[in-house]
Motif scaffolding. Structure first.
Motif, PDB file in Angstrom:
ATOM      1  N   ALA A 175      -3.011   5.071   1.519  1.00 59.49           N
ATOM      2  CA  ALA A 175      -3.286   4.964   2.952  1.00 59.49           C
ATOM      3  C   ALA A 175      -3.825   6.288   3.487  1.00 59.49           C
ATOM      4  O   ALA A 175      -4.773   6.324   4.272  1.00 59.49           O
ATOM      5  N   TRP A 176      -3.224   7.379   3.078  1.00 58.39           N
ATOM      6  CA  TRP A 176      -3.669   8.699   3.525  1.00 58.39           C
ATOM      7  C   TRP A 176      -5.107   8.952   3.075  1.00 58.39           C
ATOM      8  O   TRP A 176      -5.942   9.407   3.863  1.00 58.39           O
ATOM      9  N   ASP A 177      -5.412   8.666   1.797  1.00 55.64           N
ATOM     10  CA  ASP A 177      -6.763   8.867   1.271  1.00 55.64           C
ATOM     11  C   ASP A 177      -7.791   8.051   2.034  1.00 55.64           C
ATOM     12  O   ASP A 177      -8.936   8.461   2.197  1.00 55.64           O
ATOM     13  N   LEU A 178      -7.396   6.893   2.500  1.00 56.16           N
ATOM     14  CA  LEU A 178      -8.320   6.013   3.218  1.00 56.16           C
ATOM     15  C   LEU A 178      -8.397   6.329   4.702  1.00 56.16           C
ATOM     16  O   LEU A 178      -9.159   5.717   5.430  1.00 56.16           O
ATOM     17  N   GLY A 179      -7.582   7.260   5.167  1.00 59.72           N
ATOM     18  CA  GLY A 179      -7.622   7.652   6.562  1.00 59.72           C
ATOM     19  C   GLY A 179      -6.884   6.712   7.486  1.00 59.72           C
ATOM     20  O   GLY A 179      -7.119   6.675   8.685  1.00 59.72           O
ATOM     21  N   LYS A 180      -5.981   5.940   6.953  1.00 62.91           N
ATOM     22  CA  LYS A 180      -5.258   4.953   7.754  1.00 62.91           C
ATOM     23  C   LYS A 180      -3.766   5.233   7.736  1.00 62.91           C
ATOM     24  O   LYS A 180      -2.958   4.331   7.818  1.00 62.91           O
ATOM     25  N   MET A 181      -3.389   6.487   7.608  1.00 67.90           N
ATOM     26  CA  MET A 181      -1.986   6.836   7.445  1.00 67.90           C
ATOM     27  C   MET A 181      -1.180   6.534   8.705  1.00 67.90           C
ATOM     28  O   MET A 181      -1.478   7.027   9.780  1.00 67.90           O
ATOM     29  N   THR A 182      -0.199   5.695   8.560  1.00 70.12           N
ATOM     30  CA  THR A 182       0.752   5.448   9.630  1.00 70.12           C
ATOM     31  C   THR A 182       2.142   5.485   9.019  1.00 70.12           C
ATOM     32  O   THR A 182       2.307   5.268   7.835  1.00 70.12           O
ATOM     33  N   THR A 183       3.105   5.768   9.801  1.00 68.09           N
ATOM     34  CA  THR A 183       4.484   5.772   9.313  1.00 68.09           C
ATOM     35  C   THR A 183       5.254   4.678  10.008  1.00 68.09           C
ATOM     36  O   THR A 183       4.824   4.142  11.022  1.00 68.09           O
ATOM     37  N   MET A 184       6.394   4.372   9.491  1.00 68.41           N
ATOM     38  CA  MET A 184       7.236   3.350  10.105  1.00 68.41           C
ATOM     39  C   MET A 184       7.594   3.733  11.546  1.00 68.41           C
ATOM     40  O   MET A 184       7.694   2.897  12.408  1.00 68.41           O
ATOM     41  N   ALA A 185       7.752   5.017  11.805  1.00 65.50           N
ATOM     42  CA  ALA A 185       8.118   5.486  13.142  1.00 65.50           C
ATOM     43  C   ALA A 185       6.996   5.228  14.159  1.00 65.50           C
ATOM     44  O   ALA A 185       7.255   5.029  15.328  1.00 65.50           O
ATOM     45  N   ILE A 228       0.838  -1.195   0.000  1.00 60.92           N
ATOM     46  CA  ILE A 228       0.000   0.000   0.000  1.00 60.92           C
ATOM     47  C   ILE A 228       0.878   1.251   0.000  1.00 60.92           C
ATOM     48  O   ILE A 228       1.806   1.370   0.782  1.00 60.92           O
ATOM     49  N   MET A 229       0.575   2.127  -0.921  1.00 62.98           N
ATOM     50  CA  MET A 229       1.334   3.368  -1.037  1.00 62.98           C
ATOM     51  C   MET A 229       0.838   4.366   0.002  1.00 62.98           C
ATOM     52  O   MET A 229      -0.332   4.338   0.392  1.00 62.98           O
ATOM     53  N   ASP A 230       1.722   5.248   0.463  1.00 65.99           N
ATOM     54  CA  ASP A 230       1.342   6.242   1.456  1.00 65.99           C
ATOM     55  C   ASP A 230       0.145   7.076   1.002  1.00 65.99           C
ATOM     56  O   ASP A 230      -0.733   7.388   1.793  1.00 65.99           O
ATOM     57  N   LYS A 231       0.114   7.432  -0.276  1.00 66.86           N
ATOM     58  CA  LYS A 231      -0.991   8.238  -0.804  1.00 66.86           C
ATOM     59  C   LYS A 231      -2.318   7.513  -0.633  1.00 66.86           C
ATOM     60  O   LYS A 231      -3.310   8.114  -0.218  1.00 66.86           O
TER      61      LYS A 231
END
Length: 90
Positions: free
Chosen positions: A78-88, A73-76
């Motif tokens: 994930a962000w659009d779906l409201g599930k944005m998480t980062t490795m940190a 899953i690309m960050d874009k």
């Protein structure tokens, strides 16, 4: 046919305008999807090929979703779906 070149930003603008208008139109067509709304589905499975899928699912009032993807899953997305998480954050 005319051989023309469209620049990256022009293409991006065209794609956003095209998809936004189409997705908004689909999401507004409750009369065509009323039978799906009436079922009261509590889970939707969808793929990331069509960018309108998440808009349609939201218009059907389905709160739980599962994204089927054949790639990471690309960050874009994930962000659009409201599930944005980062490795940190993990």
């Amino acid at each position: 046919m005319e051989d023309s070149h469209i620049g990256f930003l022009d293409r991006l603008t065209y794609d956003v305008d095209f998809w936004m208008e189409m997705c908004e139109d689909l999401a507004r067509q409750h009369h065509r999807m009323q039978h799906l709304i009436d079922y009261g589905f509590d889970l939707a499975l969808f793929n990331d090929i069509d960018p309108c899928n998440s808009a349609i699912i939201r218009s059907l009032n389905i709160s739980k979703t599962v994204l089927l993807s054949s790639e990471a899953i690309m960050d874009k997305i994930a962000w659009d779906l409201g599930k944005m998480t980062t490795m940190a954050e993990n």
